[in-house]
Design a protein around this motif. Structure first.
Motif, PDB file in Angstrom:
ATOM      1  N   PHE A   1     -21.713  60.073  -9.081  1.00 52.45           N
ATOM      2  CA  PHE A   1     -20.598  59.168  -8.829  1.00 52.45           C
ATOM      3  C   PHE A   1     -20.321  59.169  -7.319  1.00 52.45           C
ATOM      4  O   PHE A   1     -20.760  60.071  -6.585  1.00 52.45           O
ATOM      5  N   GLY A   2     -19.640  58.132  -6.857  1.00 55.38           N
ATOM      6  CA  GLY A   2     -19.417  57.988  -5.423  1.00 55.38           C
ATOM      7  C   GLY A   2     -17.969  58.188  -5.002  1.00 55.38           C
ATOM      8  O   GLY A   2     -17.036  57.909  -5.753  1.00 55.38           O
ATOM      9  N   ILE A   3     -17.795  58.682  -3.791  1.00 60.03           N
ATOM     10  CA  ILE A   3     -16.487  58.811  -3.148  1.00 60.03           C
ATOM     11  C   ILE A   3     -16.542  57.980  -1.861  1.00 60.03           C
ATOM     12  O   ILE A   3     -17.485  58.105  -1.065  1.00 60.03           O
ATOM     13  N   THR A   4     -15.569  57.117  -1.663  1.00 57.71           N
ATOM     14  CA  THR A   4     -15.522  56.339  -0.420  1.00 57.71           C
ATOM     15  C   THR A   4     -14.271  56.700   0.369  1.00 57.71           C
ATOM     16  O   THR A   4     -13.237  57.059  -0.213  1.00 57.71           O
ATOM     17  N   TYR A   5     -14.379  56.595   1.677  1.00 62.64           N
ATOM     18  CA  TYR A   5     -13.259  56.942   2.552  1.00 62.64           C
ATOM     19  C   TYR A   5     -13.359  56.105   3.828  1.00 62.64           C
ATOM     20  O   TYR A   5     -14.449  55.663   4.222  1.00 62.64           O
ATOM     21  N   PRO A   6     -12.265  55.864   4.498  1.00 63.21           N
ATOM     22  CA  PRO A   6     -12.304  55.064   5.721  1.00 63.21           C
ATOM     23  C   PRO A   6     -12.871  55.866   6.896  1.00 63.21           C
ATOM     24  O   PRO A   6     -12.652  57.073   7.005  1.00 63.21           O
ATOM     25  N   VAL A   7     -13.633  55.195   7.714  1.00 59.76           N
ATOM     26  CA  VAL A   7     -14.214  55.835   8.888  1.00 59.76           C
ATOM     27  C   VAL A   7     -13.143  55.901   9.985  1.00 59.76           C
ATOM     28  O   VAL A   7     -12.394  54.935  10.220  1.00 59.76           O
ATOM     29  N   ASN A   8     -13.049  57.046  10.625  1.00 63.57           N
ATOM     30  CA  ASN A   8     -12.062  57.221  11.686  1.00 63.57           C
ATOM     31  C   ASN A   8     -12.616  56.663  13.001  1.00 63.57           C
ATOM     32  O   ASN A   8     -13.390  57.313  13.693  1.00 63.57           O
ATOM     33  N   ASP A   9     -12.231  55.450  13.297  1.00 68.57           N
ATOM     34  CA  ASP A   9     -12.655  54.831  14.561  1.00 68.57           C
ATOM     35  C   ASP A   9     -11.447  54.559  15.452  1.00 68.57           C
ATOM     36  O   ASP A   9     -11.471  53.679  16.313  1.00 68.57           O
ATOM     37  N   SER A  10     -10.404  55.310  15.199  1.00 71.84           N
ATOM     38  CA  SER A  10      -9.163  55.103  15.951  1.00 71.84           C
ATOM     39  C   SER A  10      -9.207  55.705  17.349  1.00 71.84           C
ATOM     40  O   SER A  10      -8.377  55.396  18.206  1.00 71.84           O
ATOM     41  N   GLY A  11     -10.157  56.578  17.549  1.00 75.86           N
ATOM     42  CA  GLY A  11     -10.234  57.242  18.842  1.00 75.86           C
ATOM     43  C   GLY A  11      -9.405  58.505  18.893  1.00 75.86           C
ATOM     44  O   GLY A  11      -9.520  59.306  19.825  1.00 75.86           O
ATOM     45  N   GLY A  12      -8.580  58.732  17.867  1.00 75.60           N
ATOM     46  CA  GLY A  12      -7.770  59.943  17.828  1.00 75.60           C
ATOM     47  C   GLY A  12      -8.477  61.045  17.071  1.00 75.60           C
ATOM     48  O   GLY A  12      -9.577  60.874  16.515  1.00 75.60           O
ATOM     49  N   SER A  13      -7.834  62.205  17.004  1.00 73.30           N
ATOM     50  CA  SER A  13      -8.431  63.358  16.316  1.00 73.30           C
ATOM     51  C   SER A  13      -8.452  63.180  14.805  1.00 73.30           C
ATOM     52  O   SER A  13      -9.313  63.707  14.113  1.00 73.30           O
TER      53      SER A  13
END
Length: 223
Positions: free
Chosen positions: A161-173
């Motif tokens: 099964f798959g888990i999806t999550y947003p990529v952190n491209d905000s530039g912050g930690s």
């Protein structure tokens, strides 16, 4: 003297007649009767034959009964009430997680494999419980809402099964992920794994979880 001879003759004749009468009354011929040894041998032979027949019959019946008993245990491994395949238990599953993100995707993906090593067929139905351990606490994944079919997992087979999550491209930690906790469907025992995805998630406004989990058998993008 003549009178004496006649008397003796008469007595002899009477004795002869008496012996003949006795033989006729008995009606048996001693020479025709079986000997004691012959009778005993015949009697013993009959008993041995009957005993042999009983032993053979009992032996055949015992083999048949034993065969049915041993045969009755076959085909029941891995079944629950009503002959249905029982659910997979956590201890029977080898659970691993790998990064499955494809270049260019706007979301990251982690694929979780559950391999049946329990020595029997078992079923997985619905969604696994998924929690991410982070430096700010535990983050529970939300179900995608797709239909979750019942999967019969044969011994040695794997379902993903798959888990999806947003990529952190905000530039912050962002939020640092330190581990992944997986609980198989309908189980309470969990397995903690290393998180194979991106090291951080973007900080959210607290309105909801950004992580989603797909049902058993889903692939890519959480299903």
């Amino acid at each position: 003297m003549r009178v004496r001879k006649l008397t003796l003759a008469a007595m002899a004749l009477a004795a002869g007649l008496s012996l003949t009468a006795c033989q006729s009354d008995d009606g048996t011929d001693p020479s025709a009767a079986p000997s004691a040894a012959s009778s005993a041998s015949s009697s013993n032979g009959g008993s041995e034959s009957a005993a042999g027949g009983s032993a053979a019959a009992g032996q055949e019946g015992g083999t048949d009964t034993a065969g049915k008993t041993s045969d009755g245990t076959g085909g029941t491994s891995g079944t629950g009430e009503g002959g249905k395949t029982a659910a997979c238990r956590t201890d029977e599953l080898e659970i691993t997680a790998t990064d499955a993100t494809v270049g260019g995707d706007t979301e990251g993906t982690v694929a979780v494999d559950l391999k049946n090593g329990g020595g029997r067929d078992c079923t997985l139905t619905g969604y696994a419980g998924v929690d991410l351990k982070t430096n700010t606490g535990s983050l529970s994944a939300k179900r995608t809402g797709r239909q979750a079919p019942q999967i019969v997992l044969a011994d040695g087979d794997t379902v993903t099964f798959g888990i999806t999550y947003p990529v952190n491209d905000s530039g912050g930690s962002g939020v640092r992920v330190t581990g992944l906790v997986v609980t198989p469907p309908n189980e309470t025992k969990s397995v903690t794994l290393d998180w194979p995805g991106a090291a951080t998630l973007p900080v959210t406004d607290g309105s909801g979880t950004p992580v989603q989990v797909g049902p058993m058998g889903s692939a890519g993008q959480g299903g």
